[in-house]
Scaffold this active site. Sequence first.
Site, PDB file in Angstrom:
ATOM      1  N   LYS B  74      40.694 -24.060  34.099  1.00  0.00           N
ATOM      2  CA  LYS B  74      41.922 -23.748  33.628  1.00  0.00           C
ATOM      3  C   LYS B  74      41.557 -22.159  32.647  1.00  0.00           C
ATOM      4  O   LYS B  74      40.462 -22.427  31.855  1.00  0.00           O
ATOM      5  CB  LYS B  74      42.471 -25.029  32.565  1.00  0.00           C
ATOM      6  N   SER B 149      50.951 -27.579  31.636  1.00  0.00           N
ATOM      7  CA  SER B 149      50.754 -26.530  31.940  1.00  0.00           C
ATOM      8  C   SER B 149      49.015 -26.698  32.592  1.00  0.00           C
ATOM      9  O   SER B 149      49.212 -25.928  33.179  1.00  0.00           O
ATOM     10  CB  SER B 149      50.322 -26.213  29.785  1.00  0.00           C
ATOM     11  N   SER B 173      49.472 -32.474  29.338  1.00  0.00           N
ATOM     12  CA  SER B 173      49.312 -30.848  29.897  1.00  0.00           C
ATOM     13  C   SER B 173      48.423 -30.990  31.376  1.00  0.00           C
ATOM     14  O   SER B 173      47.965 -29.920  32.003  1.00  0.00           O
ATOM     15  CB  SER B 173      48.319 -29.639  29.409  1.00  0.00           C
TER      16      SER B 173
END
Lengths: 483, 470
Positions: B74, B149, B173
């Site tokens: 990420k 996210s 997330s």
Amino acid sequence: MSNYRDKYDVVIGLEVHAQLNTKSKAYSNDPNEFGAIPNTNISPVTLGHPGTLPKPNTEVINHAIRLGLACGSEITKEMHYARKNYFYPDLPKGYQITQDTTPICTGGKILIKKEDGTPKEINITRIHMEEDAGKSMHDQDPFDTLVDLNRAGVPLVEIVTEPEMRSSTEAYSYLTEIRKLVRYLDICDGNMEEGSLRCDANISIMPKGSTKFGERCEVKNMNSIRNVQRAIEHEIDRQAEIIENGGTIHMETRNFNAVDGTTTALRSKEQAHDYRYFPEPDLQPLLVTQDQIEAIRSELPPLPNDLFKKYCEEYGLTEYDATVLTDSKGIALYFEQLIAETSNYKAAANWVINSVKSHLNKNAQEINEFPLAPKAIADLIKLIEEGKISNAAATQRIFPALVQAPKKSALDLANELNLIQESDEGELERIVQSVFDNNPSETERLKGGEKKLIGFFMGQIMKESKGKADPKSTNKIIQKLLQ
Amino acid sequence: MFKSYSELNKALSQKETTCVEVVNAYIQEIDKRKSLNAFLEVFAESALKTAESVDAKIANGTAGKLAGFVISLKDNICFKGHKVSASSKILEGFESIYNATVVERLLAEDAIIIGRLNCDEFAMGSSNENSSLGYVRNPIQEDKVPGGSSGGSAAAVAAGLCLAALGSDTGGSIRQPASFCGTVGLKPTYGRVSRYGLLAYASSFDQIGPLTNNVEDAALLLEVMAGKDHMDSTSSSREVANYSKPEESGKKRKIAYIKETIDSDGVDPEVRASVLKSIEQLRADGHEVEAISFPYLDYMVPTYYVLTTAEASSNLSRYDGVHFGYRSESAKDVESTYVASRSEGFGPEVQRRIMLGTFVLSAGYYDAYYTKGQKVRRIITEKTEEIFSRYDFILTPTTPATAFGLGENIDDPITMYLQDIFTVQANLYGGPAISLPMGNHSNGLPFGIQLMASKFEESKLLSFSKELMS
């Protein structure tokens, strides 16, 4: 000077920041050193790079506890760190890690001297740990402000007093005591010029005799103890002038200008920052055990106030002598070592205060650079006590020779310089008798009771013995021969 | 492509393929699915270089236990010498000068990091539409969001663009996008995995975790990443169990499900039915499953937003245009450098949360919001721990429904915030939680079932998850 100042009492509280002399910074492994090439002690943590986290340095906690114990503060057993949020170019994270509601030390006292020399206790409100910001330098480049982040993350303790000082002299005395204390504890070098000790002063005035404090102003940027005193003096005048002219004092932060000794407004209460303190989520709450505290207590060095008391009360020294001896830790430790070798405290004090200190002053040396071990001074004191050398010969001839040749013993040097006093009774009797023989009329008058002639005979005997006659023995022999 | 590390490992050790071949194949796959916008950058050069050296290690038998495991990060996890931006303009062009601890640990076991993945800016969002680098498409239905996210992470794994991805989970997330894309998503216990090198959103909530095709891969990655890190003083020094070799399989468990999470009107009927069916199956398998009431559900999302935004407002102060990252061209002095750089560099959702957080910490409001939020968090933690004193797991749907359409909720932050309703609990009390891809909706989209366990019970959670999925 204001004409009105006599109508007012001043109320002063001080906030002192002391940079701790730990090996590494408060929350990173970066070295904590003054004077390194700018921006060299800067790991990603110091730079506040994305993703970095603080790592508490236990040395910082121990230093803070040392200070708290020395002040008689209460040590907090369970505490957390807090963030103080504000934007400034030398603050890389946009917040400072500090302590808010749970300072590591609360309470405690510092003993100062009032203007008339009498002692006074100043209460400490709190001592907390925090980290320093970097250094903005406005005078290094014609156009830009430059930032050195070596200082960012350097550990500090902030020592806050109650508003209990009532004159600039008391503030001066307080700061002198704090500086002495941090140096004794070896937690800070106490250098105000280099900024390792910094002071903000909260100053207000109130009509003489009143107990209700006036509105206070906080003055910053005073880089010497003397300047703190100057700033306070200026504030008394300034505030008195305003009040007498019908004005009111507003709470504000002011800047001290060293050039003319005045202060100017920095920001008002309305412009004051809202620091949005909250518990630092990147650090676990800190737990201190009683065992830890006791371990630190057992390693505390002798403290100036304790030594002062001991010197006056146990050793019978004058307050003046005790003050000079405890003024710096190095001198005090030297004296402590010296009196381990001799119990003639008064002589030891005189030697340190006069001979040793003036040697240091003359040569601009620190005590740790002084070539003679305390044992050498103790030997000199012993030789004088035994009547082997005179005090004058010891201080004026042997001591100067000894510092040049610190490996030699005092006795050897005294021999080399031919300064051993004549206390051999046979030899002394011979000299005294020959002086008597050479001055028959004076001898008769002395025998007749003219005591003031003793001085004349002493002089003659000294001359004859080339100064080596021990006065005490000589006196004894004179009395004996007169009978 | 490979569906599990054991498959890949077998192929590598039997010399059916090489790491270099595998990396090249993934690079091609990534290129084919460019439209997903999952990858912000492919680290082709460094990945191939690592692949070569891992191939050499495999040849001489010195390879680590993740040899050839192709992983992507990420875009909020630091990888030395590579860009990292949290999908924000404010970190445009910023390159990390150090490795996150998880990256160090993965590389030490010979994993190969192939690229960085799109996400909501600073991990703030539930749809991956808050990225300054464009939205990510759900690989199952490209007009749907992948969740957020860690949307890029879920999309990349679901589309087979890497074998696993790391995400971060502050309120769901990892688990919510895992649910939307049909992957496994694990949020470890707070403190189980070092946060050093994770761009902070809310420090007391954030955890790094894996998104994978199966429970085994998640367990293996956790085993490598977990454990005390001296760079993160909030990391736990508890011993790390052999998560990949569960010892306590086959046990009969006590499972609670929170009535309100099933009964709620907001829950899609098919999701509800599927959860109820799972419950029946568990009972049939001999586990004890009971409905419990947890009357704090309505307080969880508000508590989460008060506390996370407070921490975020402080954590994001370092992005000020002075030392690194984006600086506005209109910066003239210190003040305008801050104002213009931050106004131009942060997107609207990040600005909204910074403002909210600044407000809840400000003098006069602190007690009403921040202090109260902390109190509620403590109560939720206590009540949750009470449940775990009686049950092994809490079961909920991961999300109330399947992935929604791109743009559908973009103007409605409240609906968006309610995406986290079932997931924030684990972040509030700090325990581990996993989303398992157990549901298939008639609309063609997957959805997950969430299991939560008591703090540091990853071993139990993973072994049970493995049984459920088999």
